[in-house]
Write an enzyme that holds these catalytic residues in place. Sequence first.
Site, short mmCIF file in Angstrom:
data_model
loop_
_atom_site.label_atom_id
_atom_site.label_comp_id
_atom_site.label_asym_id
_atom_site.label_seq_id
_atom_site.Cartn_x
_atom_site.Cartn_y
_atom_site.Cartn_z
N THR A 106 0.87 -1.18 0.00
CA THR A 106 0.00 0.00 0.00
C THR A 106 0.91 1.22 0.00
O THR A 106 1.70 1.41 0.92
CB THR A 106 -0.92 0.00 1.23
OG1 THR A 106 -1.79 -1.13 1.14
CG2 THR A 106 -1.76 1.28 1.28
N LYS A 181 -7.37 1.42 -2.90
CA LYS A 181 -6.99 1.05 -1.53
C LYS A 181 -7.22 2.22 -0.57
O LYS A 181 -7.61 2.03 0.58
CB LYS A 181 -5.53 0.59 -1.49
CG LYS A 181 -5.02 0.19 -0.11
CD LYS A 181 -5.66 -1.07 0.44
CE LYS A 181 -5.28 -1.36 1.88
NZ LYS A 181 -4.02 -2.09 2.04
N LYS A 249 0.40 5.01 8.33
CA LYS A 249 0.97 5.25 7.00
C LYS A 249 -0.14 5.41 5.96
O LYS A 249 -0.17 6.37 5.18
CB LYS A 249 1.88 4.10 6.58
CG LYS A 249 2.29 4.15 5.10
CD LYS A 249 2.86 2.82 4.57
CE LYS A 249 1.82 1.74 4.43
NZ LYS A 249 2.27 0.55 3.66
#
Lengths: 310, 310
Positions: A106, A181, A249
Site C-alpha cells: 500500500t 486502496k 501510513k
Amino acid sequence: MGEVARAEPGRTRIGWIGTGVMGAPMCGHLMEAGFPATVTTRSRERARGLLERGAVWADTPAAVAARSDVIFSMVGYPDDVREVVLGPDGALEGCAPGAVLVDMTTSRPSLAGEIARAAELRGVHALDAPVSGGEGGARAGTLSIMIGGEAGAVAALDLCWRALGATVVRQGGPGTGQHAKMVNQTLIASALVGVCEALLYAQRAGLDPERVLESVGAGAAGSWQLANLGPRMLASDWKAGFYVEHFLKDLSIALDESARIGLALPGLALARRLVEALVEQGHGRSGTQALVLALASLSDLDWPPAPVPR
Amino acid sequence: MGEVARAEPGRTRIGWIGTGVMGAPMCGHLMEAGFPATVTTRSRERARGLLERGAVWADTPAAVAARSDVIFSMVGYPDDVREVVLGPDGALEGCAPGAVLVDMTTSRPSLAGEIARAAELRGVHALDAPVSGGEGGARAGTLSIMIGGEAGAVAALDLCWRALGATVVRQGGPGTGQHAKMVNQTLIASALVGVCEALLYAQRAGLDPERVLESVGAGAAGSWQLANLGPRMLASDWKAGFYVEHFLKDLSIALDESARIGLALPGLALARRLVEALVEQGHGRSGTQALVLALASLSDLDWPPAPVPR
C-alpha cells in the site's frame, strides 16, 4: 509496448521482494501453484521458510529481477518501494524488456504512476496491486486485490492473481489500484472511529455490551469493523491483525492524496489524528482495535471506563 | 408494583399514539396479531387506514389510555413524548393501575427515566423501546427493538414484540433502551461519514465507483451503510429511508448524553455538524445518504464531483 506473455506455472519465473507477514504466505501460494520463485528480503532469516520449500535466494532486488519474468514487491513504506523498485540495486535495474513489476505494497498513487513511467522507458510493464484482507487473507489466499495498470498485463497474470486472492478487480490505469486502496482505508477509518465511540458510550452508560451488540450488530449500524474488532475491544485484546503503525501510513497517504485532489475529508483527518496519538501512546505494533484507547484518553478515562454513577 | 398480566391477542387492549410512517404499520401488525386497538395521532387523516381496519379513534392520548391495557407511543421528538405521555391530556393521565406504557420514539434516556418514575407513582409500568430498521423494518415487522425497563413487564409483552420486530433485546432498567439506540446511531454516524468521504474520493480520483465497490464491499471496509446507501449516493437518489432531520435529532441527543456521562466523541460531533449543515442546505426531508452533499460542499464541489484533471 508488446504483449505480455501469459504467466504459466512451471514456465513463468516469479520474483518476490519482501517476505514479511504478508509477503511470505503470498509468495508461498505462488510456489504452491507451480511458479518457481527467487526471493529477497531485508533479513534472510525472514525468507527461510520459502527457501526450505525451494525458493532461490538473491541478494538484491535487481538480482531477483534478473532471474524473473514477473517480480512482486510487498514492503513497508513508499520510501521502501522507491528503493526496491527504482533504487540503484532496485528491481527495475535488473528487469529484461517484457518483464512485469507488480508492487503490492500500500503506497502512494503518484509513486505508482512514476514507476509505471520509468518502467515503460525500459520496455517493462508495471502494475500497482495493493490488497485488503490482512495477514489472515494473505494466508488463506482470499485477499481482495485492487489493480492499476495496463489491461493486457493484468489479464496475463490471471493465474497469479487467482493464487493470491479471491476478489481481483482492475480499477484502471497506473495508480488506480492505490487509489482504490485509499477508498478502502477511508471507509475503515471512520467505521472504526464509530465502533470505538459506540463501545465507549455503551460501557460508560452502564449497558451490557454483549446485549447491545445483539441489538445493533445485524442492522443499519452493522459493519465488518464492529463484528470483528468490537469483541476484541471488549476483551481488551490488542493483538495485531493489522498494525496501527501501518494504518497511520495508509491514512497519511490517503490524506495527502485527498488534499492533492482538492478534498477536505474531516472524518479521515480525525481518524488520522487519533491513530497518530495512539502511536505516541506506544501502540504502533498493536492492532487497530486499540484505537478505543485513544478515544478513552480523550475523555481522560481508562478502558474499559467505569460506568457513570447513577 | 404488581405482576404484569401477559398480553394476549383478543383479550389485551392496545392503544397507539402516533400513526406516522413507522407507527401506522407497527400498530397494524399488532391488530393483525389479534390485539384490538384504540388510536390517536395529530391529524386523524393519518390514522384512516387503521380505522378502516377496525381501530377505534380517541381524541387524546389520555382517552386512548383509558380504553387500553398497553399503550404504545411513536412520535417525533422528546418534547412530543413529554406531551403525549406526561402532558395534561397525556397517556399517563388516563392509565389505570397495572397498565403498561411503551414509548418507542427515539428520545432522551433521561426522559425515559423520568417517565418510569412518574408512572411508578401511579402503579403504571413504563418501558422505553426505540427501534432500528426504519420504515422498511416497520412494514416488514423485522425491527430491532431495544428495551429498557422492568424485566417482568418486558416478558409480559412477548407476543407484542414478536408482532413488531425480529430482534428483541432487553438492555436493562429504564433508559437503557434509549442508550442502546444512541449506541446504534453513533455507529451509523461515523460509518456514514466514511461512506460519503470514500465515494467522494473515488469520484474525484476518477475511479469507476462500481469497480471500487466490488473491491472494497466484502472485506474490512464493508458495512450496511456502504452496501445500502453507497449505491443511492452514486445514483444521486435522495429519497428518504430515514429522514435527515430525525437523524439530527438523534445525534443531538446522543451528543448531549455523551457530554452528560463525561465523554468526548469527536466522530459523533463531526457527524452532527455535517448533518446540521445538510439541514441548513434544505435537506431535512431527504434520506441520510444525502450527507455526501454536505461533504462535497465542504470542498466546494458539486455531486458527483468532476474528476481532478490528470
